[in-house]
Enzyme design. Structure first.
Site, PDB file in Angstrom:
ATOM      1  N   GLN A  76       0.822  -1.228   0.000  1.00 52.79           N
ATOM      2  CA  GLN A  76       0.000   0.000   0.000  1.00 52.79           C
ATOM      3  C   GLN A  76       0.849   1.268   0.000  1.00 52.79           C
ATOM      4  OE1 GLN A  76      -2.553  -1.643   3.351  1.00 52.79           O
ATOM      5  NE2 GLN A  76      -4.048  -0.481   2.181  1.00 52.79           N
ATOM      6  N   CYS A  92     -10.506  -0.364   3.700  1.00 53.82           N
ATOM      7  CA  CYS A  92      -9.102  -0.494   3.300  1.00 53.82           C
ATOM      8  C   CYS A  92      -8.614   0.883   2.878  1.00 53.82           C
ATOM      9  CB  CYS A  92      -9.003  -1.483   2.143  1.00 53.82           C
ATOM     10  SG  CYS A  92      -7.329  -1.733   1.540  1.00 53.82           S
ATOM     11  N   HIS A 126      -6.666  -9.694   6.587  1.00 53.67           N
ATOM     12  CA  HIS A 126      -6.776  -8.669   5.543  1.00 53.67           C
ATOM     13  C   HIS A 126      -5.364  -8.237   5.096  1.00 53.67           C
ATOM     14  CE1 HIS A 126      -8.753  -4.862   3.871  1.00 53.67           C
ATOM     15  NE2 HIS A 126      -7.469  -4.569   3.837  1.00 53.67           N
ATOM     16  N   HIS A 143      -2.990  -8.795   1.533  1.00 54.40           N
ATOM     17  CA  HIS A 143      -2.284  -7.755   0.770  1.00 54.40           C
ATOM     18  C   HIS A 143      -0.879  -8.218   0.374  1.00 54.40           C
ATOM     19  CE1 HIS A 143      -4.579  -4.047   0.587  1.00 54.40           C
ATOM     20  NE2 HIS A 143      -4.876  -4.076   1.870  1.00 54.40           N
TER      21      HIS A 143
END
Ligand code: ZN
Length: 191
Positions: free
Chosen positions: A50, A107, A149, A153
């Site tokens: 991210q 998210c 979660h 990723h």
């Protein structure tokens, strides 16, 4: 330093992370920057992808969410989930323990989008922390959801991949819009 968060449509979010075998000064700095970035956005978890790095590295701190309980077991004994916060997980491996349970998720790569996601209620986690120490614990509730979660990723899997068809259909116009905006921004940045 607060880092830009990569949004849905950015190919880095689909990259599988490379294992982190050594906690170099660069990795230490990245961890500090990831915590700063996550806190600035009031998130409870952030994966390296991210912030643009395809690595097996995630940072977690569930303490800001007080109305969704978590459980923790260390060496088979109940422990306070807050006692391991903030949490850095390198190369985490997650094994399902509990039955699937639906719960709301958001998210930071999908601003303002939320959906019900079914995941095992509790999981066994093994990983390495930022000091290079081996971690092993069982957790449940919000913490288990958050770790699953974030671990997704690290393998290029996004929460929309785990939504049921109805939820994804409902969000489709917003998802298409976000993806197009991200792609346009990337194209502009390249010029
Ligand atoms: Zn996420």
């Amino acid at each position: 330093m607060k880092l830009p968060v990569h949004k849905y449509g950015d190919p880095v979010l689909r990259k599988k992370g490379v294992p982190v075998t050594e906690v170099t000064p660069e990795i230490h700095q990245l961890i500090a920057d990831m915590f700063e970035t996550m806190e600035a956005h009031h998130g409870v978890g952030l994966a390296a992808q991210q912030v643009g790095h395809a690595l097996q590295l995630t940072v977690i701190d569930i303490r800001p969410i007080e109305d969704r309980p978590s459980t923790l077991e260390l060496d088979g004994k109940p422990a306070d989930p807050n006692s391991i916060m903030p949490l850095v997980l390198l190369n985490p491996v997650v094994k399902a323990v509990g039955a699937p349970e639906a719960g709301s998720e958001g998210c930071l790569s999908f601003p303002k989008l939320y959906g019900e996601i079914e995941r095992p209620e509790s999981v066994d986690v093994t990983a390495t922390n930022e000091k290079g120490e081996a971690l092993a614990f069982r957790c449940g509730g919000l913490l288990a959801r958050c770790i699953q979660h974030e671990t997704d990723h690290l393998h290029g899997i996004l929460f929309i991949d785990r939504m049921n068809r109805e939820t994804k259909e409902e969000l489709k116009p917003d998802l298409d819009e976000l993806q197009a905006a991200t792609k346009a921004a990337l194209k502009k940045a390249k010029k």
